[in-house]
Design a protein around this motif. Structure first.
Motif, mmCIF file in Angstrom:
data_model
loop_
_atom_site.group_PDB
_atom_site.id
_atom_site.type_symbol
_atom_site.label_atom_id
_atom_site.label_comp_id
_atom_site.label_asym_id
_atom_site.label_seq_id
_atom_site.Cartn_x
_atom_site.Cartn_y
_atom_site.Cartn_z
ATOM 1 N N ARG A 76 0.847 -1.195 0.000
ATOM 2 C CA ARG A 76 0.000 0.000 0.000
ATOM 3 C C ARG A 76 0.882 1.244 0.000
ATOM 4 O O ARG A 76 2.052 1.192 0.414
ATOM 5 N N ASP A 78 0.996 3.645 2.061
ATOM 6 C CA ASP A 78 1.509 3.879 3.408
ATOM 7 C C ASP A 78 2.723 3.001 3.702
ATOM 8 O O ASP A 78 3.659 3.433 4.391
ATOM 9 N N ASP A 79 2.708 1.755 3.216
ATOM 10 C CA ASP A 79 3.840 0.859 3.440
ATOM 11 C C ASP A 79 5.096 1.377 2.750
ATOM 12 O O ASP A 79 6.194 1.354 3.324
ATOM 13 N N ASP A 82 6.453 4.296 4.711
ATOM 14 C CA ASP A 82 7.185 3.854 5.903
ATOM 15 C C ASP A 82 8.582 3.358 5.527
ATOM 16 O O ASP A 82 9.562 3.635 6.225
ATOM 17 N N GLN A 107 3.963 8.234 -2.211
ATOM 18 C CA GLN A 107 4.622 7.955 -0.941
ATOM 19 C C GLN A 107 5.513 9.105 -0.492
ATOM 20 O O GLN A 107 5.655 9.360 0.720
ATOM 21 N N ILE A 110 3.144 11.546 1.157
ATOM 22 C CA ILE A 110 2.685 11.025 2.445
ATOM 23 C C ILE A 110 3.730 11.328 3.516
ATOM 24 O O ILE A 110 3.408 11.822 4.605
ATOM 25 N N ARG A 114 3.534 13.819 6.848
ATOM 26 C CA ARG A 114 3.666 13.258 8.195
ATOM 27 C C ARG A 114 4.888 13.768 8.933
ATOM 28 O O ARG A 114 4.849 13.952 10.151
ATOM 29 N N ALA A 198 -6.591 3.361 -2.161
ATOM 30 C CA ALA A 198 -6.258 4.456 -1.234
ATOM 31 C C ALA A 198 -6.960 5.743 -1.662
ATOM 32 O O ALA A 198 -7.217 5.966 -2.852
ATOM 33 N N THR A 203 -4.021 12.207 0.680
ATOM 34 C CA THR A 203 -2.578 12.284 0.913
ATOM 35 C C THR A 203 -2.001 13.646 0.548
ATOM 36 O O THR A 203 -0.818 13.895 0.775
#
Length: 269
Positions: A76, A78-79, A82, A107, A110, A114, A198, A203
């Motif tokens: 995903r 989000d993965d 990360d 990503q 994102i 964050r 998603a 995002t």
């Protein structure tokens, strides 16, 4: 011509090993080049070879892609975000400019939303505001969701051939097709499923870092309105339009992308 070195990054327990390419001036502004769907660090090879003084680039290959580890899950957006933060930790980058190509910009943004303390700026090269509303992507999903190994080379070649408006070197195109075929069918399927399921527009919220949006006006996937959605959502953002360029501006005119990137990063560090 800049020297390009390739290393492996171990992200920590439970996370994949990611190969990454590195090029540029050792004391230069750190930038992280984030590739998109089915690509690897090779998608940025023309930029890495031409990296100018003042920039130090890192280009990781993401999980499931190229020669990176291919875990059974974790595809995903989000993965991937990360993993991107874990990659920065693994190579000792406290803060960098993130440069996302195509869906790699998802990503990247994102992480920018964050962790603005880790992101000095954001550059989005042909990045979608959303994908689920794109008819061509929906048609492609109908093929990918039924995909079996081995993935057909003709499918990968047609995909790469259809994303540019001007010719690119045939040797380079063969390499990026070869790289895309290193991803098994399940990675083709689950990565695209993650992007379609998603809420990509969500995002775009909360991004306060300076952002440069680059778009080719012959992009067969994304129109000007899609890019305007990004501009409207990110307060400190501006658009550069590459006339005559398609979706992958960093394939078609890597030296221009580097000039614009160097100008954007000049006052970030």
């Amino acid at each position: 011509m800049a020297a390009v070195a390739v290393h492996n990054a171990v992200l920590g327990e439970g996370r994949p090993m990611l190969p990454y390419a590195e090029a540029g001036w050792p004391e230069g502004t750190p930038i992280v080049l984030v590739h998109g769907y089915l690509d690897s660090w090779w998608t940025f090879e023309p930029m890495l070879r031409a990296m100018p003084p003042g920039l130090h680039a890192y280009a990781p290959t993401q999980r499931g892609h190229g020669d990176a580890d291919k875990p059974s899950d974790g595809y995903r957006p989000d993965d991937f975000a990360d993993d991107l933060l874990a990659f920065m930790d693994s190579v000792g980058l406290e803060r960098a400019v993130l440069v996302g190509g195509s869906s790699g910009g998802v990503q990247a943004r994102i992480l920018a939303g964050r962790r603005p303390d880790r992101v000095a700026g954001l550059v989005l090269l042909g990045v979608p505001a959303s994908l689920a509303d794109k008819p061509r992507v929906g048609e492609f999903w109908n093929t990918v969701r039924e995909l079996k190994d081995p993935v057909d080379r003709a499918l990968a070649t047609d995909l790469a051939d259809g994303l540019t408006a001007t010719p690119v070197g045939r040797g380079f195109l063969k390499t990026v097709v070869d790289e895309s075929l290193k991803a098994p069918a399940r990675v083709w399927r689950e990565t695209l499923r993650g992007l379609l399921e998603a809420d990509l527009r969500a995002t775009l919220t909360g991004i306060l870092v300076p952002t440069l949006v680059v778009w080719g006006d012959q992009d067969p996937l994304l129109n000007r309105a899609d890019q305007q959605t990004i501009l409207d959502a990110i307060p400190d953002s501006r658009l550069l339009v590459y006339e005559g360029a398609g979706h992958l501006v960093y394939w078609e005119d890597p030296e221009r992308v580097l000039r614009d990137l160097a100008a954007f990063t000049a006052d970030r560090f």
